[in-house]
Motif scaffolding. Structure first.
Motif, PDB file in Angstrom:
ATOM      1  N   ILE A 188      43.473  72.580  74.634  1.00 37.45           N
ATOM      2  CA  ILE A 188      42.646  72.518  75.843  1.00 37.45           C
ATOM      3  C   ILE A 188      41.514  71.507  75.659  1.00 37.45           C
ATOM      4  O   ILE A 188      41.189  70.749  76.578  1.00 37.45           O
ATOM      5  CB  ILE A 188      42.104  73.915  76.217  1.00 37.45           C
ATOM      6  N   ALA A 189      40.928  71.476  74.468  1.00 44.58           N
ATOM      7  CA  ALA A 189      39.866  70.496  74.193  1.00 44.58           C
ATOM      8  C   ALA A 189      40.416  69.071  74.312  1.00 44.58           C
ATOM      9  O   ALA A 189      39.761  68.186  74.893  1.00 44.58           O
ATOM     10  CB  ALA A 189      39.281  70.732  72.799  1.00 44.58           C
ATOM     11  N   ILE A 190      41.607  68.845  73.792  1.00 43.48           N
ATOM     12  CA  ILE A 190      42.239  67.521  73.913  1.00 43.48           C
ATOM     13  C   ILE A 190      42.492  67.211  75.389  1.00 43.48           C
ATOM     14  O   ILE A 190      42.222  66.099  75.853  1.00 43.48           O
ATOM     15  CB  ILE A 190      43.547  67.456  73.099  1.00 43.48           C
ATOM     16  N   ALA A 191      42.995  68.187  76.132  1.00 44.22           N
ATOM     17  CA  ALA A 191      43.278  67.993  77.564  1.00 44.22           C
ATOM     18  C   ALA A 191      42.001  67.616  78.324  1.00 44.22           C
ATOM     19  O   ALA A 191      42.024  66.712  79.169  1.00 44.22           O
ATOM     20  CB  ALA A 191      43.915  69.250  78.156  1.00 44.22           C
ATOM     21  N   LYS A 192      40.906  68.308  78.028  1.00 43.48           N
ATOM     22  CA  LYS A 192      39.623  67.983  78.687  1.00 43.48           C
ATOM     23  C   LYS A 192      39.233  66.540  78.390  1.00 43.48           C
ATOM     24  O   LYS A 192      38.810  65.804  79.290  1.00 43.48           O
ATOM     25  CB  LYS A 192      38.515  68.911  78.184  1.00 43.48           C
ATOM     26  N   ASN A 193      39.377  66.127  77.113  1.00 51.49           N
ATOM     27  CA  ASN A 193      39.010  64.760  76.737  1.00 51.49           C
ATOM     28  C   ASN A 193      39.921  63.727  77.398  1.00 51.49           C
ATOM     29  O   ASN A 193      39.454  62.672  77.833  1.00 51.49           O
ATOM     30  CB  ASN A 193      39.037  64.606  75.216  1.00 51.49           C
ATOM     31  N   VAL A 194      41.211  64.042  77.486  1.00 53.09           N
ATOM     32  CA  VAL A 194      42.144  63.129  78.159  1.00 53.09           C
ATOM     33  C   VAL A 194      41.740  62.980  79.627  1.00 53.09           C
ATOM     34  O   VAL A 194      41.703  61.862  80.164  1.00 53.09           O
ATOM     35  CB  VAL A 194      43.605  63.637  78.042  1.00 53.09           C
ATOM     36  N   HIS A 195      41.412  64.089  80.264  1.00 53.24           N
ATOM     37  CA  HIS A 195      41.007  64.063  81.672  1.00 53.24           C
ATOM     38  C   HIS A 195      39.746  63.221  81.850  1.00 53.24           C
ATOM     39  O   HIS A 195      39.670  62.373  82.752  1.00 53.24           O
ATOM     40  CB  HIS A 195      40.792  65.489  82.174  1.00 53.24           C
ATOM     41  N   ILE A 196      38.769  63.423  80.979  1.00 52.36           N
ATOM     42  CA  ILE A 196      37.532  62.650  81.049  1.00 52.36           C
ATOM     43  C   ILE A 196      37.826  61.166  80.851  1.00 52.36           C
ATOM     44  O   ILE A 196      37.302  60.309  81.587  1.00 52.36           O
ATOM     45  CB  ILE A 196      36.516  63.161  80.002  1.00 52.36           C
ATOM     46  N   ASP A 197      38.674  60.849  79.874  1.00 53.64           N
ATOM     47  CA  ASP A 197      39.039  59.447  79.625  1.00 53.64           C
ATOM     48  C   ASP A 197      39.685  58.819  80.854  1.00 53.64           C
ATOM     49  O   ASP A 197      39.392  57.676  81.207  1.00 53.64           O
ATOM     50  CB  ASP A 197      39.990  59.328  78.439  1.00 53.64           C
ATOM     51  N   ILE A 198      40.569  59.565  81.504  1.00 48.74           N
ATOM     52  CA  ILE A 198      41.251  59.053  82.703  1.00 48.74           C
ATOM     53  C   ILE A 198      40.236  58.789  83.812  1.00 48.74           C
ATOM     54  O   ILE A 198      40.292  57.755  84.487  1.00 48.74           O
ATOM     55  CB  ILE A 198      42.360  60.013  83.164  1.00 48.74           C
ATOM     56  N   LEU A 199      39.308  59.716  83.991  1.00 50.69           N
ATOM     57  CA  LEU A 199      38.284  59.524  85.025  1.00 50.69           C
ATOM     58  C   LEU A 199      37.426  58.296  84.722  1.00 50.69           C
ATOM     59  O   LEU A 199      37.101  57.517  85.625  1.00 50.69           O
ATOM     60  CB  LEU A 199      37.401  60.776  85.134  1.00 50.69           C
ATOM     61  N   ARG A 200      37.094  58.094  83.453  1.00 56.37           N
ATOM     62  CA  ARG A 200      36.304  56.911  83.062  1.00 56.37           C
ATOM     63  C   ARG A 200      37.092  55.628  83.300  1.00 56.37           C
ATOM     64  O   ARG A 200      36.541  54.631  83.769  1.00 56.37           O
ATOM     65  CB  ARG A 200      35.919  56.998  81.589  1.00 56.37           C
ATOM     66  N   LYS A 201      38.371  55.654  82.933  1.00 58.97           N
ATOM     67  CA  LYS A 201      39.197  54.456  83.097  1.00 58.97           C
ATOM     68  C   LYS A 201      39.359  54.086  84.564  1.00 58.97           C
ATOM     69  O   LYS A 201      39.401  52.904  84.909  1.00 58.97           O
ATOM     70  CB  LYS A 201      40.564  54.655  82.452  1.00 58.97           C
ATOM     71  N   LYS A 202      39.470  55.101  85.418  1.00 58.58           N
ATOM     72  CA  LYS A 202      39.610  54.813  86.851  1.00 58.58           C
ATOM     73  C   LYS A 202      38.380  54.090  87.369  1.00 58.58           C
ATOM     74  O   LYS A 202      38.482  53.257  88.260  1.00 58.58           O
ATOM     75  CB  LYS A 202      39.817  56.114  87.638  1.00 58.58           C
ATOM     76  N   LYS A 203      37.232  54.421  86.786  1.00 57.23           N
ATOM     77  CA  LYS A 203      35.998  53.784  87.227  1.00 57.23           C
ATOM     78  C   LYS A 203      35.852  52.372  86.666  1.00 57.23           C
ATOM     79  O   LYS A 203      35.291  51.505  87.303  1.00 57.23           O
ATOM     80  CB  LYS A 203      34.785  54.618  86.798  1.00 57.23           C
ATOM     81  N   SER A 204      36.380  52.143  85.456  1.00 59.54           N
ATOM     82  CA  SER A 204      36.135  50.852  84.818  1.00 59.54           C
ATOM     83  C   SER A 204      37.294  49.864  84.925  1.00 59.54           C
ATOM     84  O   SER A 204      37.108  48.743  85.374  1.00 59.54           O
ATOM     85  CB  SER A 204      35.751  51.055  83.351  1.00 59.54           C
TER      86      SER A 204
END
Length: 183
Positions: free
Chosen positions: A72-88
């Motif tokens: 779940i911790a990995i999943a949260k980090n993957v989700h955060i990374d995806i959200l950051r990438k969408k912005k950048s």
């Protein structure tokens, strides 16, 4: 106890153990991400990426913590990374060394699921495949009908090799369930 044994087996590359862990925890991770994203496709993509990262970094897992908590911790980090990438940015640069490492990972030998898939009546099998989501149909088609290697599929889909491996594993599992339910 069975979880710990399978984690240890997976650490030394046992494909059956990887499949066991994927099957055992898929629904939990997927449901968690579905609540967060409220989008089936995003939840599925993040879950695939989560297992891909977890299996790549399995040696770093600390058994003092629950395995599902780690996932779940990995999943949260993957989700955060995806959200950051969408912005950048839409594209991620990889080094030549990373590309070389990914290219040189050997394909695994056919598993029991692979043999089951190839032994099925072709027309019936095609009907079953049509019941899968389009991205699963695509990886099955590329792997088993065009006989592409995992690396060739990764190149064609412009996805990391580990994602392709998890997608194929998941597609085979879903296809096996469809076949089993129709018998």
């Amino acid at each position: 106890m069975e979880i710990i044994k399978n984690i240890e087996k997976a650490k030394i590359g046992d494909q059956v153990a990887f499949t066991f862990l994927l099957d055992f925890y898929w629904n939990e991770v997927y449901a968690f991400m579905l609540k967060r994203t409220e989008n089936e496709t995003d939840a599925e993509d993040i879950t695939i990426e989560t297992f891909s990262k977890a299996f790549d970094k399995l040696a770093t897992y600390n058994p003092e913590f629950q395995f599902n908590t780690w996932l779940i911790a990995i999943a949260k980090n993957v989700h955060i990374d995806i959200l950051r990438k969408k912005k950048s940015s839409l594209f991620v640069e990889i080094t030549d060394e990373e590309d070389y490492q990914a290219y040189n990972i050997a394909d695994t030998t056919p598993s029991a699921e692979d043999k089951l898939i190839t032994e099925q009546n072709l027309s019936q099998l095609l009907q079953y495949i049509k019941e899968l989501k389009p991205h699963y149909q695509e990886v099955i088609q590329l792997r088993y009908f065009q006989e592409m290697s995992y690396q060739e599929i990764a190149n064609q889909l412009d996805e990391p090799l580990s994602n392709v491996k998890v997608k194929i594993l998941r597609a085979k599992k879903l296809l096996a369930e469809i076949i089993q339910n129709r018998r």
